[in-house]
Design a protein around this motif. Structure first.
Motif, PDB file in Angstrom:
ATOM      1  N   PRO A  59     -10.796  12.360  30.558  1.00 31.87           N
ATOM      2  CA  PRO A  59     -11.222  10.960  30.376  1.00 31.87           C
ATOM      3  C   PRO A  59     -10.143  10.070  29.776  1.00 31.87           C
ATOM      4  CG  PRO A  59     -12.898  12.499  29.583  1.00 31.87           C
ATOM      5  CD  PRO A  59     -11.677  13.302  29.859  1.00 31.87           C
ATOM      6  N   ALA A  60      -9.236  10.632  28.977  1.00 37.33           N
ATOM      7  CA  ALA A  60      -8.210   9.813  28.337  1.00 37.33           C
ATOM      8  C   ALA A  60      -7.244   9.207  29.351  1.00 37.33           C
ATOM      9  CB  ALA A  60      -7.438  10.645  27.317  1.00 37.33           C
ATOM     10  N   LYS A  61      -7.067   9.834  30.513  1.00 36.82           N
ATOM     11  CA  LYS A  61      -6.135   9.349  31.527  1.00 36.82           C
ATOM     12  C   LYS A  61      -6.825   8.570  32.636  1.00 36.82           C
ATOM     13  CE  LYS A  61      -2.811  13.105  30.839  1.00 36.82           C
ATOM     14  NZ  LYS A  61      -2.069  14.217  31.493  1.00 36.82           N
ATOM     15  N   LEU A  62      -8.101   8.312  32.472  1.00 37.99           N
ATOM     16  CA  LEU A  62      -8.842   7.608  33.514  1.00 37.99           C
ATOM     17  C   LEU A  62      -8.483   6.130  33.492  1.00 37.99           C
ATOM     18  CD1 LEU A  62     -10.939   8.707  35.530  1.00 37.99           C
ATOM     19  CD2 LEU A  62     -12.697   7.747  34.075  1.00 37.99           C
ATOM     20  N   PRO A  63      -8.158   5.525  34.639  1.00 40.00           N
ATOM     21  CA  PRO A  63      -7.805   4.098  34.649  1.00 40.00           C
ATOM     22  C   PRO A  63      -9.004   3.221  34.335  1.00 40.00           C
ATOM     23  CG  PRO A  63      -7.944   4.946  36.876  1.00 40.00           C
ATOM     24  CD  PRO A  63      -8.062   6.131  35.968  1.00 40.00           C
ATOM     25  N   ALA A  64      -8.703   2.002  33.919  1.00 42.04           N
ATOM     26  CA  ALA A  64      -9.775   1.077  33.559  1.00 42.04           C
ATOM     27  C   ALA A  64     -10.555   0.634  34.783  1.00 42.04           C
ATOM     28  CB  ALA A  64      -9.191  -0.136  32.832  1.00 42.04           C
TER      29      ALA A  64
END
Length: 716
Positions: free
Chosen positions: A273-278
């Motif tokens: 989840p930390a690398k998921l784009p906005a």
């Protein structure tokens, strides 16, 4: 001699009334599984919901069916089914409506034993079909209630049959004969049920029922899971209605009114989840041909499709992403599988027929799924670009537009680029800004009147529009400026569920955007021209706002949806991998509990040993004496309270507590094998107990003294 009063029992009329009540409850429980099937049967469900409770309250009305009505039921039902099948052409919905019609008949007319069994079978058919085609969490509770009700119903059927055989009763079931049991008074009946109910039998039955449920759950964890829907082909017999509006075409009419559906269409477990784009764009459909005011997939694009029959996995041509993405696509959304872009592997939960275009990265099922579709994807990069060779002329064509409309588009494109030869990406930036200045966003849209192409008419006007108009307009402006472009439809965004940590994508997140071809980089670049959207020109911009900055959804609807997610993870999508994970988790939890209990027991033993090994002074002896005396007092009080409760419960049920206690002590003496002849006191106590058990009340000795002597002698 007076005998002990037996436990009261239901008479035959009361058993018939209880059977009638349980039959109606079964009909209602099974009928209300139909909404899980997405079958148009609301009229029949409403009729059953009204008529069956009405007949439950007044069963004497059900006894007044005329004979000719019973004769007409069978041909009427056959004609109804044949007409339904002919008009709709759908087998399963027609079968469901037929079953509902038969349930209405069986639930509103008097039933023989054969009819009661037919009612169970009809309800079970609906429950089984709904269980195969639904993944609803509420259905799990509903099927448990149906099972318990059906078991009690069959028990009452057996009791009625045994009672009628024992009393040698033959009852005519001809119409017009109103049995005496139909004149029911429900409040006295429930009072009688409370009086005859033995809580021990009820507890035993509940333990057995939930024991069977537990064993079934254990078997589910032990044995591999099979896809029942595919084995029965039920998913091919029902047609789901799409909630998102996805189809193979986008047509622009003079008036459009989009209704938002906020139900969840897709749930996604992300690897990190930390690398998921906005801004997430879930690609589903690529449309490259414009013809008569309609975007659709061209013949060239369709010819690139590859068919895969009875496959459970698919290999792509990407590999840049890391981790595993797990998707749960709700039924009735689309046959196209949402993806971020390319992928390395795509694995489904069951074998099925697939249609894939690896050039456009579009994967579709054979038809709209009737059940939940679960699939895992690996190697899926979260980029705003798709590598591709130089596209053909189809994505440059203005379609069948009139020459005047073509000239108008070129003129508008010239206003945007100012006469300069811009690249596709820079032109997209300026065109998006130009569109936002001239048009607002609205779900309800009315094109200005006039002749010509609908997109050109909208571009010339200041009228607001929805995402499809913005995407279609930018695509045609790009083509008028000489750049390849196409329309892509799918979902945009999603809400993060903070309870179970996954993305919830709703039907209202359905969206359309563009992809323009960058000749220099040889990639398809995503561009979203809708006002308020993020223009993802490169991957760095897409990653500008990580998911961690989002506010997680923690509403009650999100909490309830997290329960559905648990159901999907551990029941619906329960494969061998999940099986191993669950068994490992159970093993670890058991070991942890055992270690904690062992540590607690060790501490308690150590404390007791330390307390016993300490010197016994006067204070400790007094404290120990007080504690021991208190424990003895509590034991005596508990025994006294238990005796009083048993006494009062026996009196409330019509059983003389003195006779019952005398019988219990007689059995206790007999079971211990005490020799009566060798003990005069025991012989006397036995004689007095027999007098309390069987004798007239006026001949009784003092019961309390007799019971105390009997208990004292039995303990020796």
């Amino acid at each position: 001699m007076s005998m002990e009063k037996k436990r009261p029992q239901l008479n035959l009329d009361e058993l018939h009334q209880l059977k009638w009540l349980l039959g109606g409850a079964l009909a209602l429980l099974s009928a209300w599984s139909v909404p899980y099937l997405d079958v148009n049967a609301w009229v029949l469900m409403l009729a059953l919901t009204v008529l069956v409770p009405l007949m439950l309250l007044r069963p004497d009305w059900a006894a007044r069916w005329p004979a000719w009505a019973h004769w007409l039921v069978f041909p009427s039902v056959v004609l109804f089914f044949a007409g339904d099948l002919y008009l709709t052409g759908e087998v399963l919905p027609a079968f469901v409506r037929l079953t509902l019609l038969l349930l209405i008949y069986r639930g509103t007319s008097l039933r023989k034993r054969r009819d009661d069994l037919q009612l169970i079978v009809l309800g079970l058919l609906l429950i089984v079909v709904a269980g195969v085609l639904t993944v609803s969490l509420a259905f799990a509770a509903q099927i448990l209630a149906f099972t318990a009700c059906a078991l009690v119903f069959m028990l009452i059927i057996t009791l009625v049959e045994a009672k009628e055989a024992g009393e040698k009763i033959f009852k005519s079931e001809k119409s017009g004969n109103v049995p005496a049991w139909t004149r029911v008074q429900w409040r006295p009946l429930f009072a009688r049920l409370r009086a005859v109910m033995d809580w021990r039998v009820a507890v035993l039955g509940s333990v057995l029922f939930f024991g069977v449920v537990g064993v079934s759950a254990l078997l589910f964890l032990t044995f591999p899971r099979f896809e029942l829907a595919n084995s029965l082909f039920l998913d091919r017999l029902v047609t789901r209605h799409t909630h998102s509006g996805f189809s193979d075409t986008i047509r622009f009419g003079d008036a459009t009114d989009i209704t938002l559906d906020t139900s969840v269409a897709l749930r996604v477990e992300v690897p990190d989840p930390a690398k998921l784009p906005a801004e997430l764009y879930w690609r589903m459909i690529v449309l490259d041909e414009y013809h008569d005011g309609e975007f659709r997939a061209s013949a060239v694009l369709r010819n690139q499709d590859q068919l895969f029959f009875n496959e459970s996995s698919l290999t792509g041509d990407e590999g840049g992403g890391s981790g595993v993405w797990t998707f749960y696509l709700e039924p009735g959304v689309s046959r196209y599988l949402p993806l971020v872009g390319g992928f390395a592997t795509l694995r489904l939960g069951a074998r099925t027929d697939l249609r894939a275009n690896l050039t456009t990265r579009v994967v579709a099922l054979r038809s709209d799924p009737a059940t939940l579709v679960a699939y895992r994807v690996t190697g899926m990069p979260m980029a705003a670009t798709l590598p591709a060779a130089m596209p053909g002329m189809g994505v440059r064509s203005l379609g069948t537009m009139a020459e005047s409309d073509r000239a108008a588009l070129r003129k508008l494109a010239g206003e945007i680029d100012g006469g300069a030869h811009l690249g596709a990406t820079e032109f997209a930036r300026r065109a998006t800004k130009w569109l936002a200045q001239r048009h607002g966003y609205a779900l309800q849209m009315q094109l200005p009147p006039g002749a010509g192409d609908p997109l050109v008419r909208w571009l010339r006007s200041p009228a607001p529009g929805h995402c499809e108009l913005f995407a279609g307009a930018l695509t045609m402006l790009e083509r008028a400026d000489g750049h390849p472009a196409r329309v892509v439809a799918g979902f945009e965004g999603g809400d993060w569920n903070g309870f179970e940590n996954y993305l919830m994508v709703r039907n209202s997140d359905a969206h359309a955007w563009c992809e323009v071809y960058d000749d220099t980089a040889r990639v398809w670049q995503r561009v979203d021209p809708t006002p308020g959207a993020t223009i993802a020109i490169d991957e760095v911009a897409a990653l500008a706002e990580p998911l961690a900055r989002r506010v997680a959804a923690r509403s009650w609807s999100a909490r309830f949806d997290s329960l559905r997610m648990l159901w999907y993870r551990h029941i619906v999508n329960f494969d061998q991998r999940s099986q191993r994970e669950t068994l490992r988790a159970v093993k670890d939890a058991t070991q942890q509990i055992g270690l904690r209990l062992s540590a607690v027991a060790g501490r308690m033993v150590a404390e007791v040993r330390a307390w016993l090994s300490a010197p016994w002074n006067g204070r400790r002896k007094a404290k120990f004496s007080v504690l021991a005396g208190g424990a003895m007092l509590l034991l005596v009080v508990a025994r006294r309270v238990r005796w009083r409760l048993r006494w009062r419960l026996g009196a409330a049920k019509g059983v003389d507590p003195v006779r019952r206690e005398a019988g219990r002590l007689l059995r206790r003496i007999a079971n211990r094998g005490l020799r009566i002849g060798a003990n005069a006191d025991l012989a006397g106590v036995r004689a007095e107990l027999q007098r309390l058990r069987y004798g007239a009340r006026e001949t009784w000795p003092a019961s309390g003294a007799v019971f105390r002597r009997a208990r004292r002698l039995a303990r020796r």
